[in-house]
Design a protein around this motif. Structure first.
Motif, PDB file in Angstrom:
ATOM      1  N   ARG A  61       0.835  -1.203   0.000  1.00  0.00           N
ATOM      2  CA  ARG A  61       0.000   0.000   0.000  1.00  0.00           C
ATOM      3  C   ARG A  61       0.872   1.256   0.000  1.00  0.00           C
ATOM      4  NH1 ARG A  61      -3.016  -1.081   4.412  1.00  0.00           N
ATOM      5  NH2 ARG A  61      -4.262  -2.521   3.134  1.00  0.00           N
ATOM      6  N   GLY A  62       0.713   2.074  -1.032  1.00  0.00           N
ATOM      7  CA  GLY A  62       1.419   3.343  -1.100  1.00  0.00           C
ATOM      8  C   GLY A  62       2.817   3.282  -1.673  1.00  0.00           C
ATOM      9  N   VAL A  63       3.292   2.105  -2.113  1.00  0.00           N
ATOM     10  CA  VAL A  63       4.633   2.058  -2.694  1.00  0.00           C
ATOM     11  C   VAL A  63       4.557   2.366  -4.184  1.00  0.00           C
ATOM     12  CG1 VAL A  63       5.378   0.366  -0.980  1.00  0.00           C
ATOM     13  CG2 VAL A  63       4.679  -0.431  -3.259  1.00  0.00           C
ATOM     14  N   ASP A  64       5.684   2.790  -4.732  1.00  0.00           N
ATOM     15  CA  ASP A  64       5.753   3.115  -6.152  1.00  0.00           C
ATOM     16  C   ASP A  64       6.169   1.928  -7.003  1.00  0.00           C
ATOM     17  OD1 ASP A  64       5.354   6.146  -6.039  1.00  0.00           O
ATOM     18  OD2 ASP A  64       6.963   5.831  -4.591  1.00  0.00           O
ATOM     19  N   ALA A  65       6.858   0.962  -6.405  1.00  0.00           N
ATOM     20  CA  ALA A  65       7.336  -0.194  -7.153  1.00  0.00           C
ATOM     21  C   ALA A  65       7.720  -1.277  -6.154  1.00  0.00           C
ATOM     22  CB  ALA A  65       8.537   0.164  -8.035  1.00  0.00           C
ATOM     23  N   TYR A  93       1.802 -10.468  -6.805  1.00  0.00           N
ATOM     24  CA  TYR A  93       1.242  -9.757  -7.962  1.00  0.00           C
ATOM     25  C   TYR A  93      -0.209  -9.359  -7.730  1.00  0.00           C
ATOM     26  CZ  TYR A  93       5.092  -9.764 -11.238  1.00  0.00           C
ATOM     27  OH  TYR A  93       6.273  -9.484 -11.861  1.00  0.00           O
ATOM     28  N   GLU A  94      -0.971 -10.212  -7.074  1.00  0.00           N
ATOM     29  CA  GLU A  94      -2.354  -9.854  -6.777  1.00  0.00           C
ATOM     30  C   GLU A  94      -2.412  -8.648  -5.842  1.00  0.00           C
ATOM     31  OE1 GLU A  94      -5.924 -11.024  -7.443  1.00  0.00           O
ATOM     32  OE2 GLU A  94      -4.532 -10.834  -9.132  1.00  0.00           O
ATOM     33  N   ALA A  95      -1.555  -8.640  -4.829  1.00  0.00           N
ATOM     34  CA  ALA A  95      -1.532  -7.492  -3.925  1.00  0.00           C
ATOM     35  C   ALA A  95      -1.121  -6.222  -4.666  1.00  0.00           C
ATOM     36  CB  ALA A  95      -0.582  -7.771  -2.765  1.00  0.00           C
ATOM     37  N   ALA A  96      -0.134  -6.342  -5.559  1.00  0.00           N
ATOM     38  CA  ALA A  96       0.289  -5.185  -6.347  1.00  0.00           C
ATOM     39  C   ALA A  96      -0.840  -4.688  -7.240  1.00  0.00           C
ATOM     40  CB  ALA A  96       1.523  -5.548  -7.173  1.00  0.00           C
ATOM     41  N   ARG A  97      -1.542  -5.618  -7.871  1.00  0.00           N
ATOM     42  CA  ARG A  97      -2.662  -5.235  -8.748  1.00  0.00           C
ATOM     43  C   ARG A  97      -3.731  -4.492  -7.963  1.00  0.00           C
ATOM     44  NH1 ARG A  97      -7.561  -6.856  -9.532  1.00  0.00           N
ATOM     45  NH2 ARG A  97      -7.350  -8.651  -8.120  1.00  0.00           N
ATOM     46  N   GLU A  98      -4.095  -5.033  -6.802  1.00  0.00           N
ATOM     47  CA  GLU A  98      -5.141  -4.408  -6.004  1.00  0.00           C
ATOM     48  C   GLU A  98      -4.733  -3.020  -5.533  1.00  0.00           C
ATOM     49  OE1 GLU A  98      -5.852  -7.153  -2.858  1.00  0.00           O
ATOM     50  OE2 GLU A  98      -6.868  -8.624  -4.135  1.00  0.00           O
ATOM     51  N   ALA A  99      -3.441  -2.836  -5.272  1.00  0.00           N
ATOM     52  CA  ALA A  99      -2.958  -1.554  -4.766  1.00  0.00           C
ATOM     53  C   ALA A  99      -2.620  -0.558  -5.867  1.00  0.00           C
ATOM     54  CB  ALA A  99      -1.726  -1.778  -3.887  1.00  0.00           C
ATOM     55  N   GLY A 100      -2.675  -0.989  -7.117  1.00  0.00           N
ATOM     56  CA  GLY A 100      -2.370  -0.086  -8.217  1.00  0.00           C
ATOM     57  C   GLY A 100      -0.884   0.134  -8.449  1.00  0.00           C
ATOM     58  N   VAL A 101      -0.043  -0.783  -7.977  1.00  0.00           N
ATOM     59  CA  VAL A 101       1.396  -0.682  -8.235  1.00  0.00           C
ATOM     60  C   VAL A 101       1.651  -1.038  -9.695  1.00  0.00           C
ATOM     61  CG1 VAL A 101       3.679  -1.551  -7.604  1.00  0.00           C
ATOM     62  CG2 VAL A 101       1.925  -1.245  -5.844  1.00  0.00           C
ATOM     63  N   ARG A 102       2.441  -0.227 -10.392  1.00  0.00           N
ATOM     64  CA  ARG A 102       2.585  -0.397 -11.839  1.00  0.00           C
ATOM     65  C   ARG A 102       3.943  -0.927 -12.270  1.00  0.00           C
ATOM     66  NH1 ARG A 102      -2.068  -1.169 -12.395  1.00  0.00           N
ATOM     67  NH2 ARG A 102      -1.748  -1.183 -14.659  1.00  0.00           N
ATOM     68  N   ARG A 103       4.877  -1.153 -11.340  1.00  0.00           N
ATOM     69  CA  ARG A 103       6.208  -1.622 -11.733  1.00  0.00           C
ATOM     70  C   ARG A 103       6.714  -2.638 -10.702  1.00  0.00           C
ATOM     71  NH1 ARG A 103      10.499   0.457 -14.937  1.00  0.00           N
ATOM     72  NH2 ARG A 103       8.749   1.184 -16.200  1.00  0.00           N
ATOM     73  N   VAL A 104       7.143  -3.793 -11.208  1.00  0.00           N
ATOM     74  CA  VAL A 104       7.755  -4.844 -10.389  1.00  0.00           C
ATOM     75  C   VAL A 104       9.082  -5.211 -11.036  1.00  0.00           C
ATOM     76  CG1 VAL A 104       7.552  -7.223  -9.530  1.00  0.00           C
ATOM     77  CG2 VAL A 104       5.519  -5.761  -9.646  1.00  0.00           C
ATOM     78  N   VAL A 105      10.096  -5.429 -10.229  1.00  0.00           N
ATOM     79  CA  VAL A 105      11.326  -6.060 -10.690  1.00  0.00           C
ATOM     80  C   VAL A 105      11.359  -7.437 -10.034  1.00  0.00           C
ATOM     81  CG1 VAL A 105      13.833  -5.961 -10.839  1.00  0.00           C
ATOM     82  CG2 VAL A 105      12.489  -3.845 -10.904  1.00  0.00           C
ATOM     83  N   PHE A 106      11.320  -8.469 -10.855  1.00  0.00           N
ATOM     84  CA  PHE A 106      11.226  -9.841 -10.380  1.00  0.00           C
ATOM     85  C   PHE A 106      12.582 -10.510 -10.454  1.00  0.00           C
ATOM     86  CE2 PHE A 106      10.488 -14.364 -11.787  1.00  0.00           C
ATOM     87  CZ  PHE A 106      10.189 -14.862 -10.521  1.00  0.00           C
ATOM     88  N   ALA A 107      13.029 -11.071  -9.327  1.00  0.00           N
ATOM     89  CA  ALA A 107      14.293 -11.796  -9.310  1.00  0.00           C
ATOM     90  C   ALA A 107      14.082 -13.180  -9.893  1.00  0.00           C
ATOM     91  CB  ALA A 107      14.826 -11.883  -7.886  1.00  0.00           C
ATOM     92  N   TYR A 152       0.448 -10.608 -16.159  1.00  0.00           N
ATOM     93  CA  TYR A 152      -0.020  -9.410 -15.466  1.00  0.00           C
ATOM     94  C   TYR A 152       0.271  -8.143 -16.260  1.00  0.00           C
ATOM     95  CZ  TYR A 152      -1.939 -11.493 -11.281  1.00  0.00           C
ATOM     96  OH  TYR A 152      -2.755 -12.183 -10.400  1.00  0.00           O
ATOM     97  N   TRP A 153       1.240  -8.174 -17.160  1.00  0.00           N
ATOM     98  CA  TRP A 153       1.418  -7.045 -18.070  1.00  0.00           C
ATOM     99  C   TRP A 153       0.312  -7.039 -19.115  1.00  0.00           C
ATOM    100  CZ3 TRP A 153       2.290  -2.533 -19.584  1.00  0.00           C
ATOM    101  CH2 TRP A 153       2.463  -2.194 -20.935  1.00  0.00           C
ATOM    102  N   ASP A 154       0.071  -8.169 -19.761  1.00  0.00           N
ATOM    103  CA  ASP A 154      -0.927  -8.223 -20.831  1.00  0.00           C
ATOM    104  C   ASP A 154      -2.346  -7.998 -20.310  1.00  0.00           C
ATOM    105  OD1 ASP A 154       0.890  -8.681 -22.897  1.00  0.00           O
ATOM    106  OD2 ASP A 154       0.845 -10.849 -22.610  1.00  0.00           O
ATOM    107  N   ARG A 155      -2.649  -8.532 -19.142  1.00  0.00           N
ATOM    108  CA  ARG A 155      -4.018  -8.460 -18.639  1.00  0.00           C
ATOM    109  C   ARG A 155      -4.260  -7.248 -17.746  1.00  0.00           C
ATOM    110  NH1 ARG A 155      -8.299 -11.710 -18.636  1.00  0.00           N
ATOM    111  NH2 ARG A 155      -7.150 -13.404 -19.621  1.00  0.00           N
ATOM    112  N   HIS A 156      -3.252  -6.847 -16.976  1.00  0.00           N
ATOM    113  CA  HIS A 156      -3.486  -5.807 -15.974  1.00  0.00           C
ATOM    114  C   HIS A 156      -2.592  -4.575 -16.128  1.00  0.00           C
ATOM    115  CE1 HIS A 156      -6.073  -8.661 -13.975  1.00  0.00           C
ATOM    116  NE2 HIS A 156      -5.080  -9.512 -13.813  1.00  0.00           N
ATOM    117  N   GLY A 157      -1.674  -4.584 -17.066  1.00  0.00           N
ATOM    118  CA  GLY A 157      -0.838  -3.414 -17.303  1.00  0.00           C
ATOM    119  C   GLY A 157       0.234  -3.181 -16.261  1.00  0.00           C
ATOM    120  N   ILE A 158       0.600  -4.214 -15.487  1.00  0.00           N
ATOM    121  CA  ILE A 158       1.705  -4.087 -14.538  1.00  0.00           C
ATOM    122  C   ILE A 158       3.002  -4.395 -15.267  1.00  0.00           C
ATOM    123  CG2 ILE A 158       2.756  -4.999 -12.433  1.00  0.00           C
ATOM    124  CD1 ILE A 158      -0.039  -5.625 -11.407  1.00  0.00           C
ATOM    125  N   GLU A 159       3.904  -3.436 -15.328  1.00  0.00           N
ATOM    126  CA  GLU A 159       5.178  -3.648 -15.999  1.00  0.00           C
ATOM    127  C   GLU A 159       6.135  -4.405 -15.083  1.00  0.00           C
ATOM    128  OE1 GLU A 159       6.107  -0.410 -19.221  1.00  0.00           O
ATOM    129  OE2 GLU A 159       6.148   0.492 -17.229  1.00  0.00           O
TER     130      GLU A 159
END
Length: 270
Positions: A61-65, A93-107, A152-159
């Motif tokens: 909640r409230g993070v940018d990425a 990813y579900e939590a990010a989607r619900e919170a509107g986070v638009r950028r993830v860096v995945f290890a 999640y990029w194709d369906r929800h626009g999370i980069e």
């Protein structure tokens, strides 16, 4: 993309996470820390499992990425990999989607393509579009994470930038690592590039320093703005003297994944 101000760092008590806790803030990030283990000296860190949906929701909640390092980092029974790396990444990813986070860096990991034959000396580097060839359940989970990120990029626009990390340690400890080593300083440079590059959609990139003995193609990482400064070569003479060169007929040396490609993986053999 403007540099995010607040970044959730999952797996913050792990090896790479511990290094990045010191190295990312100088780039201007305020880190929110998440790990299943308490972090000494960090009373505000979120201590929870990835299975704790409410804790994850509060953490994003409230993070940018998000920089997602959490999970099991070696081979383990499938049920454990399933809970931590597969279901855990889905919940993130579900939590990010619900919170509107638009950028993830995945290890991600080189073990997503671990059974790819390692290139002979002087041959073409392994391309980033090499098909998934996981060497373990762990590697399988990283391939899943890359595909989940694409969904999640194709369906929800999370980069997402999925980084196939080689070996991130203060210095390489094996001859194999001479080709895959990612220095901590270069890791921070690459994470900063992945967090700030524009229009990444879902990008997969190999993650290592600019090693003289490099096995894979870093062009996708460089296109993000990554400018690696380190090279494993100063460690080569000592490691080769102690361990000898890689033997292409040895299963441990024949593939990108190294000991993960032996059956069972070498560290699990009695």
């Amino acid at each position: 993309m403007t540099a995010p101000r607040t970044v959730l760092l999952t797996g913050a008590a792990g090896g790479v996470g511990t290094l990045m806790r010191a190295l990312l803030p100088p780039y201007g990030y305020r880190l929110r820390l998440f790990d299943r283990r308490p972090i000494d000296g960090e009373p505000d860190a979120v201590t929870a499992e990835l299975a704790d949906t409410e804790a994850l929701r509060a953490a994003v909640r409230g993070v940018d990425a998000v920089v997602h390092l959490a999970g099991i980092s070696l081979e383990a029974p499938f049920e454990e990999i399933l809970r931590a790396n597969i279901e855990g990444t889905y919940r993130l990813y579900e939590a990010a989607r619900e919170a509107g986070v638009r950028r993830v860096v995945f290890a991600s990991s080189n073990h997503a393509v671990g059974f790819t034959p390692r290139p002979p000396d002087g041959s073409a580097a392994i391309p980033v579009d090499a098909p998934h060839r996981p060497d373990t359940f762990y590697g399988l989970s990283k391939g899943f994470g890359e595909d989940l990120a694409a969904l999640y990029w194709d369906r929800h626009g999370i980069e997402t930038v999925s980084l196939r990390i080689g070996s991130c340690f203060p210095e390489p400890t094996t001859v194999r690592m001479l080709s895959l080593w990612l220095s901590p300083a270069d890791c921070a440079r690459l994470l900063h590039a992945a967090l700030t590059a524009d229009g990444v959609g879902h990008t997969v990139a190999y993650a290592s320093s600019a090693n003289t003995r490099l096995w894979w193609d870093l062009s996708t990482a460089r296109a993000l703005g990554y400018d690696p400064q380190d090279d494993s070569e100063p460690y080569a003479a000592r490691l080769l003297a102690a361990q000898g060169p890689l033997d292409p007929d040895d299963p441990e040396h024949a593939h990108l994944g190294g000991a993960f490609c032996t059956n069972p993986p070498l560290w699990q053999q009695s």
